[in-house]
Design an enzyme around this catalytic site. Structure first.
Site, PDB file in Angstrom:
ATOM      1  N   TYR A  91       0.872  -1.237  -0.163  1.00 22.45           N
ATOM      2  CA  TYR A  91       0.052  -0.005   0.005  1.00 22.45           C
ATOM      3  C   TYR A  91       0.868   1.066  -0.249  1.00 22.45           C
ATOM      4  O   TYR A  91       1.654   1.419   0.842  1.00 22.45           O
ATOM      5  CB  TYR A  91      -0.735  -0.235   1.046  1.00 22.45           C
ATOM      6  CG  TYR A  91      -1.721   1.098   1.729  1.00 22.45           C
ATOM      7  CD1 TYR A  91      -2.200   2.024   0.796  1.00 22.45           C
ATOM      8  CD2 TYR A  91      -1.878   1.332   3.078  1.00 22.45           C
ATOM      9  CE1 TYR A  91      -3.181   3.241   1.141  1.00 22.45           C
ATOM     10  CE2 TYR A  91      -2.642   2.457   3.396  1.00 22.45           C
ATOM     11  CZ  TYR A  91      -3.403   3.226   2.348  1.00 22.45           C
ATOM     12  OH  TYR A  91      -4.069   4.188   2.655  1.00 22.45           O
ATOM     13  N   ASP A  98     -10.143  12.222  -1.729  1.00 23.13           N
ATOM     14  CA  ASP A  98     -10.461  10.778  -2.158  1.00 23.13           C
ATOM     15  C   ASP A  98     -11.796  10.366  -1.497  1.00 23.13           C
ATOM     16  O   ASP A  98     -12.411   9.883  -2.271  1.00 23.13           O
ATOM     17  CB  ASP A  98      -9.165  10.065  -1.642  1.00 23.13           C
ATOM     18  CG  ASP A  98      -9.350   8.510  -2.371  1.00 23.13           C
ATOM     19  OD1 ASP A  98      -9.944   8.367  -3.306  1.00 23.13           O
ATOM     20  OD2 ASP A  98      -9.066   7.718  -1.431  1.00 23.13           O
TER      21      ASP A  98
END
Ligand code: SF4
Length: 722
Positions: free
Chosen positions: A170, A268
């Site tokens: 990630y 986001d």
């Protein structure tokens, strides 16, 4: 009902390296406050989505080492065998439902404050976090790089042992791999800094090592932010993200594509106030254009037509949802069965995220009162036990969010008859006008969903335009009475800062107004200059400021707090809200509390000025967003004046109150309150919530004895050496 053929594409299987997703629905990594230390809450929460049709579900960010400790926030952790055991419960439960399990391996670098572990995080360069306060990392040398890469490898091996099918390396949201990729974080001059190839080196090597470690039966996912919106130094799509995708595409089985860094991650996890669903699609499509691997991406997807269009147009392969899966874990199943009007659509309020930002489990949801309650209260979002006292009629007075939710759940629990009585001509309460505030249109889904559900329930009757007094309630003929009459904004300036009213604040005057009067009653805001007094700190004051400034008023927003609407930092709405009000020319006056309100002026003093020097602001109108008060007159009259004995004589067995009528709180809390009472209407004392299961360590007496003995021995050794 049958599935609409235009949604068939959503139910095609997708190959992710060695694993197959049974359809295109994927629950993206997202926090729930449970981590690895509340393993059953974690497992039941994720498994509910698998039961609802999701083909794959992921952990939240999962720390690979005590160096990546996000306390006070709650992440998952895969540090040792105990974490393997705890997270394996989630994997097993997902597998039982035919879903894949994914683990998002996370190293935060400077964004991990390590408050519990007290470790020092490492980073490409020694620059403090732009997200946390006072969090400095250690700059990594080559040994550090190898050490952290080994942490990823070891964590990936543990994840595989726990049963995860997919492991992430990630990077997005500005975490370590992406810090190396991004000049904003990476100021290095060695082979890990400078050119794209050098900045990509750490991430590429880590993916290679993780892939080699987990073998060929575990899929590799990479989550990348394609644009941090930080200008030149931030990750940029063309310069950084796309070349990186091309560089490592052969190593990756699925791309998880989003946007933004961490300091403004509301770009986001978009609040509906500022962005529609599918906002990230152009960036996701760009990655898809250079990758040969499946691309998944979030977009607050709730509309199956838009989901199908994103797939058909070749912009996305997998519909990844976070908030829509919280709001409705059965989203895929409902689309599959053509039950679109049963979808409990996310409203994009980010109250769920606010809980993570504050640091407390569990996550809550405005739309789904059962979110986070799957294990600890045993609640299922779609299934309801028949009530043991279902042979009763229930009168619910007030059809706001709490009353609607309560009536709906009571209806689903099979009560003989539920009478939802409302003084107004329609359901919704304050939620009839809150969605009319700028940007809050999607919040109307709170009312719309419940209206549709209530309409389907044959045992629930909605009775509008009926204002019941205590006598009317007593004589109504229902055995159970639930008062849900909501709350109102104080008309006298009473507030939580001074614990007092404000002299001159009187909303019966034409130049003093409350939100209810402006939005609910259409009271005219006189003149041009408006001072909004905001002691509430959430959305109401700023929303009215935006509305009135957009209508051409000159608005001053005064608060006793250090900055406006601090709760909106937790919902990620704050940065764009500040931008908007700044652009509209709204004057912000922090740290001030009115001492009096006059016709034409608000007089106020700085809250930290011990001498109380006053200043004056011109005001043709003053809006009081100071605090709310429960609308409890009916409840008090029933309980205190009529009395429970007299009610019993009329056949009323029990009297309850719910929602804002009890205490004004978040809309999510009002909905929960109505839901909770309906779920427990047949408990021994429905007024008191039943205890919930707590996942905590209760030490074995033998462990306590052993630990005390060890400590005493140590103290004895210390005494000798002293
Ligand atoms: Fe959506 Fe709000 Fe629920 Fe979060 S809290 S899932 S944003 S409805």
């Amino acid at each position: 009902m049958a599935r609409n053929p235009k949604h068939d594409i959503l139910f095609e299987p997708v190959q992710i390296g060695p694993k197959t997703m049974k359809n295109r629905f994927y629950q993206i990594p997202h926090c729930n406050g449970f981590g690895s230390e509340r393993p059953l809450s974690q497992a039941y929460f994720r498994a509910m989505k698998a039961e609802g049709g999701y083909a794959a579900c992921c952990t939240e960010y999962c720390s690979i080492s005590p160096e990546s400790d996000d306390t006070h926030r709650v992440s998952a952790r895969i540090w040792d065998d105990g974490d393997i055991r705890n997270l394996s419960i989630m994997c097993d439960m997902l597998h039982e439902h035919g879903a894949l399990a994914a683990c998002e391996l996370w190293y935060g670098g400077p964004h991990a404050p390590c408050m519990e572990s007290r470790c020092v995080p490492r980073a490409p360069s020694q620059i403090p976090s732009d997200f946390e306060y006072l969090t400095y990392p250690k700059e990594m040398d080559k040994d550090d790089i190898r050490a952290v890469q080994k942490m990823y490898v070891d964590a990936a091996v543990r994840a595989r042992a726990a049963g995860f099918d997919i492991v992430y390396v990630y990077g997005s949201h500005s975490y370590l791999p992406q810090q190396f990729l991004t000049p904003y974080y990476n100021h290095r001059t060695d082979e890990y800094g400078g050119s794209l190839e050098n900045r990509a080196r750490f991430w590429r090597e880590t993916i290679e090592q993780v892939k080699a470690a987990v073998g060929d039966d575990t899929a590799i996912a990479v989550r990348i932010s394609t644009d941090m919106f930080l200008g030149e130094p931030g990750t940029q799509l063309e310069r950084d993200a796309l070349p990186f995708v091309e560089l490592v595409d052969h190593l990756v089985d699925v791309w998880d594509v989003n946007v933004s860094g961490i300091s403004e991650w509301g770009e986001d996890a978009t609040p509906s106030r500022f962005y529609p669903q599918g906002r990230q699609l152009p960036w996701q499509a760009a990655v898809k254009s250079v990758s040969s691997k499946p691309v998944l991406g979030v977009g607050r997807w709730t509309n199956p037509d838009l989901m199908a269009e994103a797939i058909e147009s070749g912009k996305l392969d997998i519909i990844a949802t976070c908030r829509p899966s919280i709001s409705d874990p059965f989203l895929p199943q409902k689309i599959d069965e053509g039950r679109l009007d049963d979808i409990r659509e996310c409203i994009g309020c980010n109250i769920c995220i606010s809980r993570w930002e504050i640091g407390g489990p569990p996550l809550i949801c405005t739309q789904n009162a059962t979110a986070g309650e799957e294990y600890r209260r045993g609640w299922h979002p779609e299934r309801f036990e028949p009530a043991a006292n279902a042979d009763n009629d229930v009168l619910v007075v007030g059809a706001g969010p709490s009353g609607m939710e309560c009536a709906m759940i009571l209806g689903k629990r099979g009560m003989r008859r539920v009478h939802l009585v409302e003084a107004q001509d329609d359901m919704g309460g304050i939620m009839r006008w809150i969605p009319e505030l700028p940007g809050l249109g999607e919040w109307a889904r709170v009312v719309n969903y419940r209206k549709i559900q209530l309409d389907k329930l044959k045992n629930v009757e909605f009775i509008p335009n009926t204002r019941l007094d205590a006598k009317g309630v007593a004589e109504y003929g229902a055995e159970l009475v639930i008062v849900a009459t909501g709350s109102y904004w104080a008309t006298d300036g009473l507030n939580g800062a001074s614990h007092d009213t404000i002299p001159g604040a009187d909303a019966s005057l034409p130049y003093v107004l409350t939100p209810d009067q402006i939005m609910g009653e259409g009271k005219e805001v006189p003149g041009e200059k408006v001072v909004i007094v905001d002691n509430d700190g959430y959305f109401m004051g700023v929303s009215l400021a935006e509305k009135l400034a957009t209508e051409g008023k000159h608005v001053t927003l005064m608060t006793h707090l250090g900055h406006i609407a601090p709760y909106m930092h937790f919902t990620l709405e704050a940065p764009n809200m500040h931008r908007k009000l700044h652009k509209l020319g709204v004057d912000i006056v922090p740290y001030h509390l009115p001492t009096r309100i006059e016709q034409g002026a608000v007089v106020a003093a700085h809250v930290y000025d011990e001498e109380g020097h006053e200043a004056s602001w011109e005001a043709d109108a003053t809006v009081l967003v100071t605090q709310r008060r429960s609308n409890e007159a009916l409840f008090r009259e029933l309980k205190d004046v009529v009395g429970l004995d007299a009610l019993r004589a009329e056949g009323v067995q029990a009297l309850y109150r719910i929602g804002d009528c009890e205490a004004p709180r978040l809309i999510a809390d009002a909905v929960f309150s109505g839901h909770r009472l309906a779920r427990e209407i047949d408990s021994p004392n429905p007024e008191e919530p039943l205890p919930f299961k707590r996942e905590r360590r209760v030490p074995d007496p033998a462990d306590v004895e052993r630990d005390v003995a060890e400590l005493l021995e140590r103290r004895a050794r210390e005494a000798v050496s002293a």
